[in-house]
Each structure stands twice: as structure tokens, then as C-alpha cells.
Design an enzyme around this catalytic site. Structure first.
Site, PDB file in Angstrom:
ATOM      1  N   GLY A  10       0.641  -1.126   0.044  1.00 40.33           N
ATOM      2  CA  GLY A  10       0.072  -0.067   0.022  1.00 40.33           C
ATOM      3  C   GLY A  10       0.843   1.272   0.056  1.00 40.33           C
ATOM      4  O   GLY A  10       2.059   0.889   0.032  1.00 40.33           O
ATOM      5  N   TYR A  11       0.246   2.384   0.083  1.00 38.62           N
ATOM      6  CA  TYR A  11       0.818   3.802  -0.060  1.00 38.62           C
ATOM      7  C   TYR A  11       1.773   3.633   1.078  1.00 38.62           C
ATOM      8  O   TYR A  11       3.237   3.993   0.661  1.00 38.62           O
ATOM      9  CB  TYR A  11      -0.110   4.745  -0.063  1.00 38.62           C
ATOM     10  CG  TYR A  11       0.286   6.193   0.004  1.00 38.62           C
ATOM     11  CD1 TYR A  11      -0.189   7.064   0.764  1.00 38.62           C
ATOM     12  CD2 TYR A  11       1.426   6.637  -0.600  1.00 38.62           C
ATOM     13  CE1 TYR A  11       0.276   8.454   0.948  1.00 38.62           C
ATOM     14  CE2 TYR A  11       1.821   8.001  -0.791  1.00 38.62           C
ATOM     15  CZ  TYR A  11       1.361   8.896  -0.040  1.00 38.62           C
ATOM     16  OH  TYR A  11       1.780  10.166   0.313  1.00 38.62           O
ATOM     17  N   SER A  34      -6.564  -5.492  -2.122  1.00 40.32           N
ATOM     18  CA  SER A  34      -7.807  -5.146  -2.027  1.00 40.32           C
ATOM     19  C   SER A  34      -7.756  -3.519  -2.224  1.00 40.32           C
ATOM     20  O   SER A  34      -8.521  -2.980  -2.831  1.00 40.32           O
ATOM     21  CB  SER A  34      -8.651  -5.094  -0.833  1.00 40.32           C
ATOM     22  OG  SER A  34      -7.842  -4.743   0.313  1.00 40.32           O
ATOM     23  N   ASN A  35      -6.509  -2.751  -1.920  1.00 43.88           N
ATOM     24  CA  ASN A  35      -6.541  -1.319  -2.304  1.00 43.88           C
ATOM     25  C   ASN A  35      -5.150  -1.070  -2.772  1.00 43.88           C
ATOM     26  O   ASN A  35      -4.433  -0.001  -2.492  1.00 43.88           O
ATOM     27  CB  ASN A  35      -6.791  -0.600  -1.103  1.00 43.88           C
ATOM     28  CG  ASN A  35      -6.884   0.703  -1.697  1.00 43.88           C
ATOM     29  OD1 ASN A  35      -7.351   1.226  -2.576  1.00 43.88           O
ATOM     30  ND2 ASN A  35      -6.906   2.001  -0.701  1.00 43.88           N
ATOM     31  N   PHE A  80      -0.263  -2.302   8.900  1.00 41.99           N
ATOM     32  CA  PHE A  80      -0.738  -1.574   8.039  1.00 41.99           C
ATOM     33  C   PHE A  80      -2.227  -1.939   7.577  1.00 41.99           C
ATOM     34  O   PHE A  80      -2.984  -1.307   7.385  1.00 41.99           O
ATOM     35  CB  PHE A  80       0.141  -1.117   6.942  1.00 41.99           C
ATOM     36  CG  PHE A  80       1.171  -0.227   7.209  1.00 41.99           C
ATOM     37  CD1 PHE A  80       2.555  -1.181   6.723  1.00 41.99           C
ATOM     38  CD2 PHE A  80       1.168   0.949   7.332  1.00 41.99           C
ATOM     39  CE1 PHE A  80       3.524  -0.232   7.211  1.00 41.99           C
ATOM     40  CE2 PHE A  80       2.347   1.805   7.777  1.00 41.99           C
ATOM     41  CZ  PHE A  80       3.852   1.101   7.692  1.00 41.99           C
ATOM     42  N   SER A 124      -4.046   6.559  13.776  1.00 40.62           N
ATOM     43  CA  SER A 124      -4.555   7.734  13.097  1.00 40.62           C
ATOM     44  C   SER A 124      -4.747   8.692  14.160  1.00 40.62           C
ATOM     45  O   SER A 124      -5.402   8.622  15.169  1.00 40.62           O
ATOM     46  CB  SER A 124      -5.755   7.245  12.006  1.00 40.62           C
ATOM     47  OG  SER A 124      -6.068   8.705  11.685  1.00 40.62           O
ATOM     48  N   ALA A 125      -4.624  10.102  13.625  1.00 39.82           N
ATOM     49  CA  ALA A 125      -5.174  11.357  14.416  1.00 39.82           C
ATOM     50  C   ALA A 125      -6.687  11.301  14.589  1.00 39.82           C
ATOM     51  O   ALA A 125      -7.275  11.817  15.449  1.00 39.82           O
ATOM     52  CB  ALA A 125      -4.655  12.526  13.726  1.00 39.82           C
ATOM     53  N   THR A 126      -7.355  10.545  13.714  1.00 45.75           N
ATOM     54  CA  THR A 126      -8.826  10.522  13.835  1.00 45.75           C
ATOM     55  C   THR A 126      -8.988  10.082  15.193  1.00 45.75           C
ATOM     56  O   THR A 126     -10.459  10.164  15.598  1.00 45.75           O
ATOM     57  CB  THR A 126      -9.322   9.711  12.768  1.00 45.75           C
ATOM     58  OG1 THR A 126     -10.677  10.008  12.469  1.00 45.75           O
ATOM     59  CG2 THR A 126      -9.046   8.142  12.704  1.00 45.75           C
ATOM     60  N   TYR A 149     -14.364   3.942  10.402  1.00 40.40           N
ATOM     61  CA  TYR A 149     -12.870   3.610  10.031  1.00 40.40           C
ATOM     62  C   TYR A 149     -12.258   4.141  11.403  1.00 40.40           C
ATOM     63  O   TYR A 149     -11.446   3.667  11.717  1.00 40.40           O
ATOM     64  CB  TYR A 149     -12.563   4.652   8.696  1.00 40.40           C
ATOM     65  CG  TYR A 149     -11.263   4.841   8.911  1.00 40.40           C
ATOM     66  CD1 TYR A 149     -10.557   6.005   9.435  1.00 40.40           C
ATOM     67  CD2 TYR A 149      -9.982   3.654   8.602  1.00 40.40           C
ATOM     68  CE1 TYR A 149      -9.286   6.168   9.331  1.00 40.40           C
ATOM     69  CE2 TYR A 149      -8.689   4.287   8.635  1.00 40.40           C
ATOM     70  CZ  TYR A 149      -8.332   5.363   9.091  1.00 40.40           C
ATOM     71  OH  TYR A 149      -6.961   5.580   9.002  1.00 40.40           O
ATOM     72  N   LYS A 153      -9.800   2.151  14.824  1.00 44.40           N
ATOM     73  CA  LYS A 153      -8.408   2.433  15.431  1.00 44.40           C
ATOM     74  C   LYS A 153      -8.480   2.420  16.682  1.00 44.40           C
ATOM     75  O   LYS A 153      -7.585   2.035  17.584  1.00 44.40           O
ATOM     76  CB  LYS A 153      -7.992   3.783  14.567  1.00 44.40           C
ATOM     77  CG  LYS A 153      -7.806   3.712  13.033  1.00 44.40           C
ATOM     78  CD  LYS A 153      -7.004   2.612  12.561  1.00 44.40           C
ATOM     79  CE  LYS A 153      -6.446   2.762  11.257  1.00 44.40           C
ATOM     80  NZ  LYS A 153      -5.418   1.886  10.514  1.00 44.40           N
ATOM     81  N   ASP A 295     -16.031  16.315   8.373  1.00 47.20           N
ATOM     82  CA  ASP A 295     -14.737  17.162   8.222  1.00 47.20           C
ATOM     83  C   ASP A 295     -14.752  18.088   9.536  1.00 47.20           C
ATOM     84  O   ASP A 295     -15.473  18.857  10.046  1.00 47.20           O
ATOM     85  CB  ASP A 295     -14.536  18.019   7.096  1.00 47.20           C
ATOM     86  CG  ASP A 295     -14.038  17.432   5.812  1.00 47.20           C
ATOM     87  OD1 ASP A 295     -13.346  16.476   6.305  1.00 47.20           O
ATOM     88  OD2 ASP A 295     -14.431  17.916   4.675  1.00 47.20           O
TER      89      ASP A 295
HETATM   90  C1  WQD Z   1      -7.996  16.913   3.794  1.00 47.16           C
HETATM   91  C2  WQD Z   1      -8.778  18.027   3.477  1.00 47.16           C
HETATM   92  C3  WQD Z   1     -11.124  18.059   2.949  1.00 47.16           C
HETATM   93  C4  WQD Z   1     -10.596  16.214  -0.888  1.00 47.16           C
HETATM   94  C5  WQD Z   1      -8.409  11.455   6.307  1.00 47.16           C
HETATM   95  C6  WQD Z   1      -8.621  10.519   7.399  1.00 47.16           C
HETATM   96  C7  WQD Z   1      -7.325  10.403   8.027  1.00 47.16           C
HETATM   97  C8  WQD Z   1      -6.416   9.691   7.154  1.00 47.16           C
HETATM   98  C9  WQD Z   1      -6.302  10.627   5.754  1.00 47.16           C
HETATM   99  C10 WQD Z   1      -6.193   7.582   6.577  1.00 47.16           C
HETATM  100  C11 WQD Z   1     -10.404  18.254   4.399  1.00 47.16           C
HETATM  101  C12 WQD Z   1     -10.511  18.630   1.871  1.00 47.16           C
HETATM  102  C13 WQD Z   1     -10.481  16.679   0.384  1.00 47.16           C
HETATM  103  C14 WQD Z   1     -11.147  16.814  -1.877  1.00 47.16           C
HETATM  104  C15 WQD Z   1     -11.083  18.678  -0.311  1.00 47.16           C
HETATM  105  N1  WQD Z   1      -6.888   8.815   6.344  1.00 47.16           N
HETATM  106  N2  WQD Z   1     -10.634  18.065   0.612  1.00 47.16           N
HETATM  107  N3  WQD Z   1     -11.460  18.232  -1.543  1.00 47.16           N
HETATM  108  O1  WQD Z   1     -10.078  13.903   5.897  1.00 47.16           O
HETATM  109  O2  WQD Z   1      -7.985  15.336   7.115  1.00 47.16           O
HETATM  110  O3  WQD Z   1      -8.103  12.655   6.912  1.00 47.16           O
HETATM  111  O4  WQD Z   1      -7.670  11.157   5.512  1.00 47.16           O
HETATM  112  O5  WQD Z   1      -5.489   7.007   7.208  1.00 47.16           O
HETATM  113  O6  WQD Z   1      -7.597   9.162   9.073  1.00 47.16           O
HETATM  114  O7  WQD Z   1      -9.551  10.967   8.481  1.00 47.16           O
HETATM  115  O8  WQD Z   1      -7.529  13.941   4.565  1.00 47.16           O
HETATM  116  O9  WQD Z   1      -7.209  14.272   2.370  1.00 47.16           O
HETATM  117  O10 WQD Z   1      -9.607  13.499   3.033  1.00 47.16           O
HETATM  118  O11 WQD Z   1      -9.014  15.782   3.319  1.00 47.16           O
HETATM  119  O12 WQD Z   1     -11.629  19.963  -0.145  1.00 47.16           O
HETATM  120  O13 WQD Z   1     -11.427  16.562  -3.075  1.00 47.16           O
HETATM  121  O14 WQD Z   1      -8.928  18.370   2.221  1.00 47.16           O
HETATM  122  O15 WQD Z   1     -12.487  18.479   3.193  1.00 47.16           O
HETATM  123  O16 WQD Z   1     -10.404  19.349   4.884  1.00 47.16           O
HETATM  124  P1  WQD Z   1      -8.535  14.100   6.223  1.00 47.16           P
HETATM  125  P2  WQD Z   1      -8.381  14.414   3.156  1.00 47.16           P
END
Ligand code: WQD
Length: 332
Positions: A10-11, A34-35, A80, A124-126, A149, A153, A295
């Protein structure tokens, strides 16, 4: 060390495998594709000069996972493997709970059966959820999230905490990522999700490459300096190096320990778009659209614990992140 890397094609996993092998470790990749794509394994070999072992396995398959431990003397595991799309998890929660939790429980049972006591977990920071003030610190409550998701975590961190209590000689390092972006300098590895990207940088890169018409910025009416959301973007290579530091830490520690991996700085969506345009001399078409459900306006890391204890800090610049993301997208 012989390091099992689940989700290693993966990435983040593939970038971590490159850093592991460059540092002289052996990497054994387990991934169900799968991804991700199996060609990533050959690309890792092109970068490192030797091919990591690869098993196409889902980690919920205990029998196949056990075979990996029989065939390889595994010293430590970096875990991962798991589904990771926030929006998708809302529409298919059972798949997320089944896959992410079940694969972790199976992995721990197989590790126990083969005496492997060192685990680095991709968290994740989430897990900090919407209630904590930023910058997030590891001693804040990490017990909530806005999506299934994120809840997986939170639950896996709980499982690992309880498991470490029951096994005093086991070490679990929880790495709470902020927003990894960018690619390896070779242009051979990058964030290449199947289908339309959910995340900002891969979407930007595909717009720049002409594969998508324009970026939609999800809201510019947040209470932030320019109205768009702020995040802690860090280079995926910095993040990968953080995993090596976590492995070193795990070698001479027991118990469970969490670390934020971030830069400690917030960057807005508009600022990242402008940085990408400047770094690559590209004009990026975008429109302002409605806010995206779930968000948060802004969050970033207090990154001092990883610096003080792991000796890790993010070094690469936003320009490096944007240049490398474009280098990968334009050569894919
Ligand atoms: C960043 C900002 C969007 C797409 C998520 C998960 C986190 C991790 C990373 C897995 C936000 C904005 C995005 C677009 C936009 N995932 N955006 N247009 O949501 O901070 O984190 O992904 O490990 O756990 O929560 O990342 O890149 O999706 O969004 O405006 O087409 O970019 O609204 O503000 P996020 P993101």
C-alpha cells in the site's frame, strides 16, 4: 531484523518497506491487494536492488498467516493492513469492523503462537475525535471518532493496550498519523488509490494530470484564516522513517506507547493548492463546493513526544511533498 509488513504494498506500507530494506532489514510483505497493486513489489525491488518476500494473503486467514511465520523467522511486525476510507466506512461499517478488527485479532493470535512480541501499529489522528483541542497530544483522550474507520483505530488501540497488560513482555507502538502526502523521489511509489481518490493530494495530482476535471474544495466558510480546513500534512517518506524509529524503540521496551507522527504545523486546503501550483508551475482548476460531512475545521500534532523519545521529526518540506506527488502522478 526480519520484519513482517502487513499492507506492505500500500501507500505508506511500500514506502516503509523501502526504508526498512535500505536500512538493511529484511521485509516480508503480506497484502490482499484490495487497495494496492502487486507491481509495487517489483518497484520496491527496483529501488532497493532486491525483492522483498510477498504473500497475497488477507490477515483474517489464520492458516495462511501462520505459514508466513513458519517460512520466515519474524522478529517484529508493522501492521498497516486495513480498510481506510472514512466515507466508505460510513456506508459499509460491517466490512470495516470485520476486516480491520478481525485481521488484528488474527495477527495477534498468530504472533503469540510463534513467539513474536514486537508490533508497530498504523493508527490515526482521527482517534482524537472532535472534542480535543489542537495541537493534539498523546495524553489526551483518544477514545472517539467521527467514522467507523476511526472507531476501528480506537478499538484496536484498546485491544493492544489490554493485550500488553496481559503479556508484560510484549511491546505495541501506536503511531497516530496525521496527513501523509508525497512520494518516493524515484517517482515509482505513490498514493494511487483504486477509483476516485477520497483524499486531497491524490485528487489534486489527478486534476493536474488531466485525469479529473477540477478540484472541489469542500467549504471555505470555516473559522480558519482563509476559510478552508487546516491539516498537518507530512511527507510519506518522513512517516516511513518514523516506523523504523518505532521499531528501534520496540526492541528495548515493553508495554504500549502512542506517538503522534506529524509536523506540528497546520496548512489549509487553499495553501496546499497554492503550494502545489508554485512547486510544479501548474495552474490547478478548482471550485468551492459545500462542506464534507465529518470534516473538522482544523487539527495538527504536538509532535514533541516522537522527537524527544523516538528521536524522530519531520524534515521534508511542503514543496518536497508537492513536487514528489506530482512526479509520481505525472509518471504513472
Ligand atoms: C483533507 C482536507 C477535506 C478532498 C482522512 C482520514 C485520516 C487519514 C487521511 C487514513 C479536508 C479537503 C479533500 C477533496 C477537499 N486517512 N478535501 N476536496 O479527511 O483530513 O483525513 O484522510 O489514514 O484518518 O480522516 O484527509 O485528504 O480527505 O482531506 O477539499 O477532493 O481536504 O475537506 O479539509 P482528512 P483528506
Amino acid at each position: 531484523m526480519n520484519v513482517l509488513v502487513t499492507g506492505g504494498s500500500g501507500y505508506i506500507g511500500s514506502h516503509t518497506v523501502v526504508e526498512l530494506m535500505t536500512a538493511g532489514h529484511e521485509a516480508i510483505i503480506v497484502d490482499d491487494l484490495s487497495n494496492s497493486k502487486e507491481c509495487v513489489v517489483s518497484r520496491i525491488a527496483s529501488i532497493c536492488g532486491r525483492k522483498p518476500s510477498f504473500y497475497r494473503i488477507n490477515c483474517t486467514d489464520a492458516g495462511k498467516l501462520a505459514r508466513v511465520f513458519v517460512e520466515n523467522d519474524i522478529d517484529a511486525v508493522i501492521h498497516f493492513a486495513g480498510y481506510k476510507a472514512v466515507g466508505e466506512s460510513v456506508t459499509t461499517p460491517l466490512a470495516y469492523y470485520r476486516n480491520n478488527i478481525d485481521s488484528t485479532l488474527t495477527l495477534l493470535e498468530v504472533m503469540e503462537a510463534y513467539g513474536c512480541k514486537k508490533l508497530v501499529f498504523s493508527s490515526s489522528a482521527t482517534v482524537y475525535g472532535p472534542e480535543n483541542p489542537h495541537p493534539y497530544r498523546e495524553d489526551m483522550p483518544a477514545i472517539q471518532s467521527a467514522s467507523p474507520y476511526g472507531w476501528t483505530k480506537v478499538m484496536i488501540e484498546r485491544i493492544l493496550t489490554d493485550y500488553c497488560t496481559s503479556k508484560p513482555d510484549f511491546c505495541a507502538v501506536l503511531l497516530r498519523y496525521f496527513n501523509p502526502i508525497g512520494s518516493h523521489t524515484s517517482g515509482l511509489l505513490g498514493d494511487d488509490p483504486n477509483g476516485i481518490p477520497n483524499n486531497l493530494m491524490p485528487y489534486i495530482a489527478r486534476v493536474a494530470a488531466g485525469q479529473l476535471e477540477k478540484l472541489t474544495i469542500f467549504g471555505n466558510d470555516y473559522r480558519t484564516p482563509d476559510g478552508t480546513c487546516q491539516r498537518d500534512y507530512l511527507h510519506v517518506v518522513d512517516l516511513a522513517v518514523g516506523h523504523l524509529k518505532a521499531l528501534e524503540y520496540a526492541q528495548d521496551h515493553e508495554g504500549v506507547e502512542a506517538f503522534n507522527l506529524g509536523t506540528g504545523k497546520g496548512i489549509s486546503v487553499l495553501e496546499l493548492v497554492k503550494a502545489f501550483e508554485t512547486a510544479n508551475s501548474i495552474s490547478l482548476p478548482y471550485v468551492i463546493g459545500p462542506r464534507r460531512a465529518g470534516d473538522l475545521p482544523a487539527f495538527w500534532a504536538d509532535a514533541s513526544k516522537a522527537k524527544n523519545i523516538l528521536g524522530w521529526e519531520a524534515k521534508l518540506s511542503v514543496e518536497d511533498m508537492c513536487r514528489s506527488a506530482w512526479s509520481f502522478a505525472s509518471s504513472s
